[in-house]
Design an enzyme around this catalytic site. Structure first.
Site, short mmCIF file in Angstrom:
data_model
loop_
_atom_site.label_atom_id
_atom_site.label_comp_id
_atom_site.label_asym_id
_atom_site.label_seq_id
_atom_site.Cartn_x
_atom_site.Cartn_y
_atom_site.Cartn_z
N GLY A 13 0.79 -1.22 0.00
CA GLY A 13 0.00 0.00 0.00
C GLY A 13 0.83 1.27 0.00
CB ILE A 14 0.25 4.52 1.69
CG1 ILE A 14 -1.05 4.91 0.97
CG2 ILE A 14 1.07 5.77 2.03
CD1 ILE A 14 -2.01 5.73 1.82
CB ALA A 75 2.10 0.49 10.38
N GLY A 76 -1.05 0.58 9.40
CA GLY A 76 -2.41 0.80 9.85
C GLY A 76 -3.32 -0.34 9.44
N GLY A 135 -20.11 5.08 9.63
CA GLY A 135 -19.62 3.74 9.93
C GLY A 135 -18.12 3.67 10.17
CE1 TYR A 139 -8.07 3.74 8.95
CE2 TYR A 139 -9.22 5.63 8.03
CZ TYR A 139 -8.14 4.77 8.03
OH TYR A 139 -7.12 4.95 7.11
N PRO A 169 -4.53 11.38 3.35
CG PRO A 169 -3.19 9.65 2.64
CD PRO A 169 -3.67 10.33 3.87
N GLY A 170 -7.17 10.99 0.90
CA GLY A 170 -8.52 10.49 0.69
C GLY A 170 -8.46 9.00 0.38
#
Length: 230
Positions: A13-14, A75-76, A135, A139, A169-170
């Site tokens: 990912g990022i 990290a996430g 929802g 997060y 980021p979006g």
């Protein structure tokens, strides 16, 4: 001069995009993740939510690679649920990984950064920290806490030559967004001025900008989000 960056969440990912972009621009990159990080020249398997694990990982990087110039916390993890269904474990895990991971890694690198009188920390947050989301309270809360931590830490360590910034980021086209994610739905994309998701390399170039072209910035939040928040 060798420039050393530690990237958490560098396996995909990022984080992987940041690792690749910085390596392409001459940085020596060390990755911290729960699994090996193929996009880095050095990696340590570590759990960012575990302070002892992070301390040992940073010591390993300092011993085997050198003193750290930059920390990027990517990290996430991501999940959705209405507030009535967010369990205590889910709530705590979200905070441990995102906010705890930032605290643990910053705590580990700051002594040597302050000692040298220079350094940079960049935390990956989310535009949901700014705009919220149905929802996604746990997060968004964790990512919002990241921004609060960044701004406070930036004020604390600026006199020591250390900069602290955040990128929010979006929705980004990474494996974290499932194929059936509502963020990938054509109906949602049509609401964005750019009509598409962000790309990981675009977020990575924002990191590069803060490191190499915006050394006057600290305590800032940059939000590449395809117009999701304007």
């Amino acid at each position: 001069m060798t420039r050393i960056a530690v990237i958490t969440g560098a396996a995909s990912g990022i984080g992987a995009a940041v690792a690749t972009t910085l390596a392409d621009h001459g940085w020596t990159v060390a990755g911290l993740d729960l699994v090996p990080t193929p996009h880095t020249s050095y990696h340590v398997v570590a759990d960012v939510s575990d302070s002892d694990s992070v301390t040992q990982a940073i010591r390993s990087v300092q011993r085997d690679v050198g003193l750290i110039d930059t920390l990027v916390t990517a990290a996430g993890h991501y999940s959705t649920a209405p507030v009535s269904q967010i369990t205590g474990d889910a709530w705590n895990r979200m905070l441990r990984v995102h906010l705890g991971g930032l605290r643990n890694t910053a705590h580990a690198v700051l002594p040597q950064m302050r000692g040298r009188g220079r350094g940079s920390i960049i935390a990956i947050s989310s535009e949901l920290a700014i705009g919220g989301g149905d929802g996604e309270a746990h997060y968004a809360a964790a990512k919002g806490a990241v921004i609060g931590f960044v701004r406070s830490l930036a004020a604390e360590v600026a006199p020591h030559g250390v900069r602290v910034n955040s990128i929010a980021p979006g929705p980004t086209d990474t494996p974290m967004l499932a194929p059936d994610s509502p963020w990938r739905a054509p109906e949602y994309l049509a609401t964005l001025p750019a009509r598409r998701l962000c790309r990981p390399d675009e977020v990575a170039r924002t990191v590069q900008f803060l490191l190499e072209e915006a050394d006057f910035c600290t305590g800032e939040v940059l939000s590449p989000n395809s117009g999701a928040v304007i």
